[in-house]
Design an enzyme around this catalytic site. Structure first.
Site, PDB file in Angstrom:
ATOM      1  N   LYS A 119       5.903   0.732   7.374  1.00 47.08           N
ATOM      2  CA  LYS A 119       5.500   1.982   6.750  1.00 47.08           C
ATOM      3  C   LYS A 119       6.719   2.892   6.721  1.00 47.08           C
ATOM      4  O   LYS A 119       7.254   3.247   7.772  1.00 47.08           O
ATOM      5  CB  LYS A 119       4.403   2.597   7.620  1.00 47.08           C
ATOM      6  CG  LYS A 119       3.497   3.571   6.958  1.00 47.08           C
ATOM      7  CD  LYS A 119       2.298   3.719   7.887  1.00 47.08           C
ATOM      8  CE  LYS A 119       1.387   4.853   7.536  1.00 47.08           C
ATOM      9  NZ  LYS A 119       0.268   4.943   8.460  1.00 47.08           N
ATOM     10  N   ASP A 124      -9.798  10.656  11.798  1.00 49.38           N
ATOM     11  CA  ASP A 124      -9.770  10.230  10.401  1.00 49.38           C
ATOM     12  C   ASP A 124     -10.396   8.843  10.258  1.00 49.38           C
ATOM     13  O   ASP A 124      -9.826   7.952   9.647  1.00 49.38           O
ATOM     14  CB  ASP A 124      -8.328  10.249   9.889  1.00 49.38           C
ATOM     15  CG  ASP A 124      -8.267  10.329   8.371  1.00 49.38           C
ATOM     16  OD1 ASP A 124      -9.333  10.540   7.743  1.00 49.38           O
ATOM     17  OD2 ASP A 124      -7.179  10.168   7.813  1.00 49.38           O
ATOM     18  N   GLY A 160       0.843  -1.204   0.000  1.00 48.02           N
ATOM     19  CA  GLY A 160       0.000   0.000   0.000  1.00 48.02           C
ATOM     20  C   GLY A 160       0.868   1.239   0.000  1.00 48.02           C
ATOM     21  O   GLY A 160       2.100   1.165   0.092  1.00 48.02           O
ATOM     22  N   GLY A 198       0.553   5.557   1.211  1.00 44.67           N
ATOM     23  CA  GLY A 198      -0.307   6.564   1.827  1.00 44.67           C
ATOM     24  C   GLY A 198       0.389   7.888   1.807  1.00 44.67           C
ATOM     25  O   GLY A 198       1.436   8.041   1.173  1.00 44.67           O
ATOM     26  N   GLY A 199      -0.194   8.844   2.490  1.00 43.29           N
ATOM     27  CA  GLY A 199       0.378  10.172   2.542  1.00 43.29           C
ATOM     28  C   GLY A 199       1.819  10.140   3.041  1.00 43.29           C
ATOM     29  O   GLY A 199       2.663  10.915   2.617  1.00 43.29           O
ATOM     30  N   PHE A 200       2.092   9.213   3.906  1.00 37.65           N
ATOM     31  CA  PHE A 200       3.385   9.168   4.567  1.00 37.65           C
ATOM     32  C   PHE A 200       4.448   8.521   3.693  1.00 37.65           C
ATOM     33  O   PHE A 200       5.608   8.911   3.708  1.00 37.65           O
ATOM     34  CB  PHE A 200       3.193   8.389   5.866  1.00 37.65           C
ATOM     35  CG  PHE A 200       4.398   8.299   6.740  1.00 37.65           C
ATOM     36  CD1 PHE A 200       4.957   9.444   7.295  1.00 37.65           C
ATOM     37  CD2 PHE A 200       4.975   7.071   7.033  1.00 37.65           C
ATOM     38  CE1 PHE A 200       6.058   9.347   8.125  1.00 37.65           C
ATOM     39  CE2 PHE A 200       6.068   6.980   7.863  1.00 37.65           C
ATOM     40  CZ  PHE A 200       6.619   8.112   8.415  1.00 37.65           C
ATOM     41  N   GLY A 201       4.072   7.528   2.934  1.00 38.04           N
ATOM     42  CA  GLY A 201       5.049   6.821   2.110  1.00 38.04           C
ATOM     43  C   GLY A 201       4.533   5.443   1.749  1.00 38.04           C
ATOM     44  O   GLY A 201       3.333   5.201   1.755  1.00 38.04           O
TER      45      GLY A 201
END
Ligand SMILES: *[C@@H]1O[C@H](CO)[C@@H](O)[C@H](O)[C@H]1NC(C)=O
Ligand SMILES: *[C@@H]1O[C@H](CO)[C@@H](O)[C@H](O)[C@H]1NC(C)=O
Ligand SMILES: *[C@@H]1O[C@H](CO)[C@@H](O)[C@H](O)[C@H]1NC(C)=O
Ligand SMILES: *[C@@H]1O[C@H](CO)[C@@H](O)[C@H](O)[C@H]1NC(C)=O
Ligand SMILES: *[C@@H]1O[C@H](CO)[C@@H](O)[C@H](O)[C@H]1NC(C)=O
Ligand SMILES: *[C@@H]1O[C@H](CO)[C@@H](O)[C@H](O)[C@H]1NC(C)=O
Length: 825
Positions: A525, A621, A504, A506-509
């Site tokens: 992550k 969120d 996956g 996401g915004g973080f990486g």
């Protein structure tokens, strides 16, 4: 619908629409001073105002017709004649279609009949609003205005100043523009030297004067090439550093999407060219912006400009690879623009973003920059811009009534445009939230109870369970020894971040699947290497997660902060996100019992979050992609801290939060900028309907009344007909009582005001009841809802998540700072 067929359908429909150019309902084209009608280069027919047919428009005043004695020298046939007014005079046009109209006035001075038009000095009013004041033209000038016409007629009045005693005009265009040309729903960001705020007026009520209209990366476009007969000019002369930019061009027509920009917003050619970052082949130097300076008039501190930026991702080869930032006058106006998400998950799909910009007196230009975002992959950073429109805000028309929308597709379009306008509004609200939270809010019972406190996130040392939990010494990276994992171990676990292990992003990486030394399956992550963006969120996530453990919260196995890496390691959730099991995948549908169990599990996790520590934590969120399922479909809430909090809510947070949560966002949260645990309850209510109906919270492809799940489902629920919209896979398998209970629970969660919503504890109880009504059994693990435990991370076995539940440690209560509501409920 099959994707190929959909593409084909879109292609067909775009061909279909392109063959019908826009036809304005009101369309007045006047060749002033001429007695004949004239067809111009762009094939439009301008009526001579000296002919019988057009003289009706000339409603009052004294005027004469003038002919240019040197007609071959002019650039347009329209400039061979002019009408000259020796007293206040006007044209009056009957308006069939109230709404936004474009008014274009052409002035091309010449000398005739002893009048030198260069000496003309006059004022022009449109329905009483001054649009040109003490206007003088030394050469050919075309002035263009957008204004709402609310009356049945539009009067354009020319008044000579006493200095010149005459006014003139060569040609007039007045026509209606599409209803959704300016969208009011939601709001627009106001960028001023003080930062970003919400612009409180409706754009459609503004009277705007076009200052610049730029085809970035492209060539000049004439009225012939534009469905609203506009002129677009190239951007090169405005580039501050030409070598920073490189032209991108495609030969394929843009992929217009319903709800996105239309051909009337900008023609194909604007979207088919762009400037992008000029990065030498193989170079990794992305540390620059592309900047344009657009001159604007300096007229005091209150001058405002409407800025519309056009985008169309013609540079990416795949979705979700392009992220960039937009700066206006040095202020970050939109961070982490994600065209894939904005433009309906299609490449080359046109989109625009509006801003209102307040200038300082001394600048004299509007500076627009685009630069790479930290969200983008290091090897492919880029930023693009396809078009710019800058319009000066002259005044605003007080609205008497709302114009009627007269066809369904216009409604849909405007609602969808409103959708991104609303996103912007939320972004703005969040930015405001950022500014406001430092101030203590009035009317709260306790001085620090505005929903936020300002303690540093890394509170007490996590090493010593028994010590003073209020200590605010920052433990830095050393506070969490026992959760630290060496970088070499993580490299080993992920086979050196093997692309095939990516599960996956996401915004973080990126998120990788990995196996630690002791054979523990984990999700890794990894923040963008080298980027320190998100550091506060990184620490928040570690702080919160290392101290809170619950069967229904995804647990942190460890972290790594070495070699400028920021890595979080979580327990691996075999079955992925809840959303994947509801729609948009080939996974088998979940049964109603399974869905209820998942909702109950997630509610338990949230209830624990809200009440488990003395002051409670707000997730902020909640959505179906933040509820993960383990191999036995046990639901666990994920992703807290990282994308939400930190000592300072920086913009990364703002925009990712906005993107991620649209459709789930508590209306009260963006109305009043007050965050409470009831905001999570609202979002959870949306998830409940998502589970019941198996469709996304926002689906822009649906008809207007269905786009927003919360609104749509609430309508059916209130009518008592919720069974009509249940996931077809479930039809017949839900017992009516269970469904009724479930629907009522979701409905209560979605109450407009937080005070009217139940607590997560109540929600949990009601869902358990719905489960009982379905199965005649109590749901599993009903005993862990009582006194949940909070533990420090130090002594945790990296897998023994369940075993530590119930161990209590009050010393952590101060640690969560911003995540905490002080009210303690
Ligand atoms: C006036 O209108 C008539 C029909 O409406 C048209 O035939 C004629 O050409 C028009 N005259 C001018 C000067 O445009
Ligand atoms: C037009 O010309 C006059 C005299 O030549 C000059 O004073 C004025 O500044 C000019 N105006 C503009 C807008 O260039
Ligand atoms: C803006 O327009 C909306 C409808 O789109 C209307 O409800 C609202 O009252 C208007 N706001 C202002 C300040 O005129
Ligand atoms: C724009 O219109 C002109 C005619 O005015 C035409 O020659 C030109 O090819 C058009 N440009 C584009 C890019 O379509
Ligand atoms: C850039 O490099 C890639 C591979 O290294 C090569 O295929 C491509 O042709 C190069 N492009 C230019 C413009 O040199
Ligand atoms: C881009 O411009 C903004 C605003 O001037 C600035 O804050 C930012 O540091 C610049 N980015 C780069 C990479 O130069």
């Amino acid at each position: 619908m099959d994707a190929k067929f959909l593409k084909f359908f879109i292609l067909i429909s775009s061909i279909f629409f392109s063959s019908f150019a826009f036809t304005p309902q009101d369309n007045y084209l006047i060749n002033c001073g001429s007695s004949t009608s004239t067809v111009v280069v762009d094939k439009r027919d301008f009526l001579g105002d000296s002919s019988n047919n057009a003289s009706d428009y000339l409603s009052k005043g004294k005027s004469i017709s003038l002919a240019n004695p040197n007609p071959v020298s002019v650039s347009s046939v329209l400039y061979t004649t002019a009408r000259l007014f020796t007293s206040a005079s006007s044209y009056t046009f009957k308006i069939k279609n109230t709404g936004t109209h474009l008014v274009r006035l052409h002035f091309s001075p010449f000398v005739s009949n002893n009048y030198d038009l260069k000496n003309g000095d006059f004022t022009v009013m449109a329905n009483g609003f001054s649009i040109l004041s003490r206007f003088v033209a030394n050469f050919t000038v075309v002035k263009e205005f957008f204004m709402m016409v609310e009356k049945v007629e539009l009067e354009i009045m020319f008044t000579p100043s006493s200095d010149s005693n005459f006014a003139y005009v060569n040609a007039i265009e007045v026509f209606s523009v599409p209803q959704d040309f300016f969208v009011d729903a939601g709001g627009v960001a106001l960028i001023s030297p003080d930062g970003i705020q919400e612009f409180r007026q409706n754009i459609s009520t503004l009277i705007l004067e076009t200052v610049h209209r730029i085809n970035v990366g492209g060539s000049k476009l004439t009225p012939f090439n534009d469905s609203l007969w506009r002129t677009w000019i190239p951007d090169e002369d405005f580039l501050v550093l030409k070598s920073a930019a490189k032209v991108a061009r495609t030969f394929d027509p843009p992929n217009y999407q319903p709800g996105g920009a239309t051909r009337e917003n900008a023609p194909d050619n604007v979207y088919m060219t762009a400037q992008q970052m000029n990065v030498a082949n193989g170079s990794l130097n992305f540390l620059f912006n592309i900047t344009w300076d657009f001159p604007v008039s300096r007229e005091g501190d209150d001058t405002m400009h409407f800025v519309r930026l056009h985008f169309c991702d013609i540079v990416s080869v795949a979705l979700n690879t392009l992220y960039f930032n937009i700066y206006i006058n040095g202020i970050i106006a939109y961070k982490d623009v994600d065209l894939s998400a904005l433009a309906f998950h299609e490449l080359a799909s046109p989109y625009y973003i509006d801003f209102v910009v307040k200038n300082t007196k001394d600048s004299g230009f509007e500076r627009i920059s685009i630069g790479p975002s930290d969200l983008s992959n290091t090897l492919r950073k880029n930023a693009i811009l396809n078009g710019v429109e800058i319009m000066k805000v002259l005044d605003s028309v007080p609205l008497k009534r709302r114009p009627k929308k007269n066809s369904v597709w216009i409604l849909v379009g405007s609602v969808l445009c409103g959708f991104f306008a609303l996103s912007l509004a939320i972004l703005t609200s969040l930015a405001i939230l950022k500014c406001c939270k430092r101030k203590s809010k009035p009317k709260t019972k306790r001085p620090d109870s505005g929903g936020w406190t300002f303690l540093r996130v890394y509170g007490s040392s996590s090493r010593d369970t028994g010590s003073d939990g209020n200590a605010l010494a920052s433990p830095g990276p050393y506070g969490y020894y026992d959760l630290k994992i060496p970088f070499t171990d993580i490299k080993l676990a992920t086979k050196d971040f093997d692309k095939n292990l990516i599960v996956g992003s996401g915004g973080f990486g990126m998120v990788y699947k990995g196996v630690l030394k002791d054979n523990i399956l984990v999700a890794v992550k990894r923040g963008m290497p080298g980027s320190r963006q998100g550091l506060p969120e990184f620490h928040t996530e570690i702080t919160v997660l290392s101290k809170i453990r619950h069967h229904h919260l995804v647990s942190l196995v460890g972290y790594c902060e070495e070699q400028s890496e920021m890595i979080l390691v979580y327990e691996y959730m075999e079955k992925g996100t809840l959303r994947n099991h509801l729609y948009g995948s080939d996974l088998p549908p979940l049964s109603w019992n399974q869905r209820l169990e998942i909702c109950i599990g997630a509610a338990r996790g949230l209830h624990y979050l809200h009440t488990g520590s003395a002051q409670g934590i707000i997730h902020r969120d909640i959505k179906s992609t933040n509820i993960l399922l383990d191999e036995t479909y046990v639901a666990k809430v994920a992703d807290f801290g990282l994308s939400k909090s930190g000592p300072c809510l920086n913009e990364t947070h703002v925009s990712t939060g906005v993107k991620g949560s649209f459709g789930y966002l508590d209306p009260e949260y963006y109305r009043r900028q007050q965050l409470t645990d009831k905001s999570d309850v609202y979002s959870f209510g949306v998830v409940l309907f998502e589970v019941l109906c198996a469709r996304p919270a926002i689906d822009p492809l649906l008809t207007r009344d269905q786009v927003n799940l919360a609104e749509w489902a609430m309508e059916w629920q209130k009518k008592g007909m919720i069974e009509q919209i249940v996931d077809p896979q479930l039809v017949g398998s839900i017992k009516p009582n269970s469904l009724k209970k479930f629907g009522e629970t979701a409905e209560k969660c979605l109450a407009d005001y937080g005070v009217d919503r139940p607590t997560m504890g109540d929600v949990l109880w009601n869902l358990e009841h719905a489960y009982q009504l379905q199965t005649n059994e109590r749901p599993r693990e009903r005993d862990d809802t009582g006194a949940p435990g909070v533990v420090t991370g130090v002594n945790l076995s990296r897998i023994g998540v369940d075993s530590v539940e119930g161990i209590s440690d009050i010393s952590t209560s101060r640690v969560f700072s911003q995540l905490i509501t002080n009210e303690g409920r």
